[in-house]
Write a protein that holds these residues in place. Structure first.
Motif, PDB file in Angstrom:
ATOM      1  N   THR A 251       0.656  -1.115   0.010  1.00  0.00           N
ATOM      2  CA  THR A 251      -0.039  -0.016  -0.060  1.00  0.00           C
ATOM      3  C   THR A 251       0.946   1.190  -0.039  1.00  0.00           C
ATOM      4  O   THR A 251       0.253   2.308  -0.396  1.00  0.00           O
ATOM      5  CB  THR A 251      -0.853   0.187   1.077  1.00  0.00           C
ATOM      6  N   GLY A 252       2.126   1.088   0.261  1.00  0.00           N
ATOM      7  CA  GLY A 252       2.944   2.178   0.553  1.00  0.00           C
ATOM      8  C   GLY A 252       2.810   3.036   1.641  1.00  0.00           C
ATOM      9  O   GLY A 252       3.440   4.210   1.898  1.00  0.00           O
ATOM     10  N   ALA A 253       1.981   2.646   2.759  1.00  0.00           N
ATOM     11  CA  ALA A 253       1.884   3.272   3.966  1.00  0.00           C
ATOM     12  C   ALA A 253       3.024   3.276   4.536  1.00  0.00           C
ATOM     13  O   ALA A 253       4.283   2.234   4.690  1.00  0.00           O
ATOM     14  CB  ALA A 253       0.827   2.518   4.829  1.00  0.00           C
ATOM     15  N   THR A 254       3.809   4.480   5.346  1.00  0.00           N
ATOM     16  CA  THR A 254       4.896   4.364   5.983  1.00  0.00           C
ATOM     17  C   THR A 254       4.710   4.942   7.500  1.00  0.00           C
ATOM     18  O   THR A 254       3.707   5.590   8.033  1.00  0.00           O
ATOM     19  CB  THR A 254       5.870   5.653   5.269  1.00  0.00           C
ATOM     20  N   GLY A 255       6.009   4.699   8.081  1.00  0.00           N
ATOM     21  CA  GLY A 255       5.964   5.277   9.521  1.00  0.00           C
ATOM     22  C   GLY A 255       7.536   5.724   9.792  1.00  0.00           C
ATOM     23  O   GLY A 255       8.445   4.830   9.057  1.00  0.00           O
ATOM     24  N   TYR A 256       7.821   6.289  10.713  1.00  0.00           N
ATOM     25  CA  TYR A 256       9.132   7.107  10.613  1.00  0.00           C
ATOM     26  C   TYR A 256       9.396   7.235  12.517  1.00  0.00           C
ATOM     27  O   TYR A 256       8.442   7.626  13.177  1.00  0.00           O
ATOM     28  CB  TYR A 256       9.258   8.646  10.314  1.00  0.00           C
ATOM     29  N   ALA A 257      10.611   7.112  12.743  1.00  0.00           N
ATOM     30  CA  ALA A 257      11.078   7.629  13.894  1.00  0.00           C
ATOM     31  C   ALA A 257      10.916   8.973  14.127  1.00  0.00           C
ATOM     32  O   ALA A 257      11.199   9.746  13.027  1.00  0.00           O
ATOM     33  CB  ALA A 257      12.368   6.944  14.579  1.00  0.00           C
TER      34      ALA A 257
ATOM     35  N   LYS B 248      11.892  12.095  11.144  1.00  0.00           N
ATOM     36  CA  LYS B 248      10.676  12.599  10.759  1.00  0.00           C
ATOM     37  C   LYS B 248      11.009  14.072  10.203  1.00  0.00           C
ATOM     38  O   LYS B 248      11.245  14.802  10.416  1.00  0.00           O
ATOM     39  CB  LYS B 248       9.544  12.503  11.682  1.00  0.00           C
ATOM     40  N   GLY B 249      10.417  14.067   8.580  1.00  0.00           N
ATOM     41  CA  GLY B 249      10.776  15.281   8.080  1.00  0.00           C
ATOM     42  C   GLY B 249      12.002  15.207   7.336  1.00  0.00           C
ATOM     43  O   GLY B 249      12.101  16.269   6.435  1.00  0.00           O
ATOM     44  N   ARG B 250      13.000  14.511   7.472  1.00  0.00           N
ATOM     45  CA  ARG B 250      14.553  14.337   6.814  1.00  0.00           C
ATOM     46  C   ARG B 250      14.484  13.321   5.896  1.00  0.00           C
ATOM     47  O   ARG B 250      15.245  13.492   4.946  1.00  0.00           O
ATOM     48  CB  ARG B 250      15.495  14.537   7.866  1.00  0.00           C
ATOM     49  N   PHE B 251      13.623  12.079   6.359  1.00  0.00           N
ATOM     50  CA  PHE B 251      13.959  10.976   5.869  1.00  0.00           C
ATOM     51  C   PHE B 251      12.838  10.353   5.092  1.00  0.00           C
ATOM     52  O   PHE B 251      11.612  10.700   5.762  1.00  0.00           O
ATOM     53  CB  PHE B 251      14.643   9.749   6.791  1.00  0.00           C
ATOM     54  N   THR B 252      12.731   9.774   3.939  1.00  0.00           N
ATOM     55  CA  THR B 252      11.585   9.241   3.216  1.00  0.00           C
ATOM     56  C   THR B 252      11.886   7.988   2.794  1.00  0.00           C
ATOM     57  O   THR B 252      12.770   7.535   1.941  1.00  0.00           O
ATOM     58  CB  THR B 252      11.133  10.111   2.098  1.00  0.00           C
TER      59      THR B 252
END
Length: 125
Positions: free
Chosen positions: A53-59, A63-67
């Motif tokens: 689905t392309g759903a993502t999660g970040y530390a 967040k805001g710097r890595f994709t």
């Protein structure tokens, strides 16, 4: 088998793009995660994606710097990238990709059973 690439040395504020390629399989039906481990520190979660689905999660720290994204340029559905911008010295670590069949995003290393060998990222202070 997972193989990471794209690590290196970059000055603070610079960018790197890491890739994780699966050998002999696709990432369909997998959750793919990126983790990192600095010297004398525990392995920590960076980002995760549900490939279907392309759903993502970040530390919070990235967040805001890595994709994290699916890279289907070769139509093989077997590559996930991590674009890292505005890099800081504290981002210095060995970066690992990991994969696990499933539908829920996962942030704990113990929830993944496939791992790559890691790629070094160094951001001098």
């Amino acid at each position: 088998q997972l193989v990471e690439s794209g690590g290196g040395l970059v000055q603070a504020g610079g960018s790197l793009r890491l890739s994780c390629a699966a050998s002999g399989r696709t990432f369909r039906n997998f959750i793919v995660g990126w983790f990192r481990q600095a010297p004398e520190k525990e392995r920590e979660f960076v980002a995760t994606i549900r490939y279907n689905t392309g759903a993502t999660g970040y530390a919070d720290s990235v967040k805001g710097r890595f994709t994290i994204s699916r890279d289907n340029a070769n139509n093989n559905n077997n590559t996930v990238d991590l674009q890292m911008n505005s890099l800081k010295p504290e981002d210095t670590a060995v970066y690992y990709c990991a994969a696990q069949i499933g539908t829920q995003l996962r942030t704990a290393p113990g929830e993944y059973w496939l791992w790559g060998q890691g790629t070094q990222v160094t951001v001098p202070s």
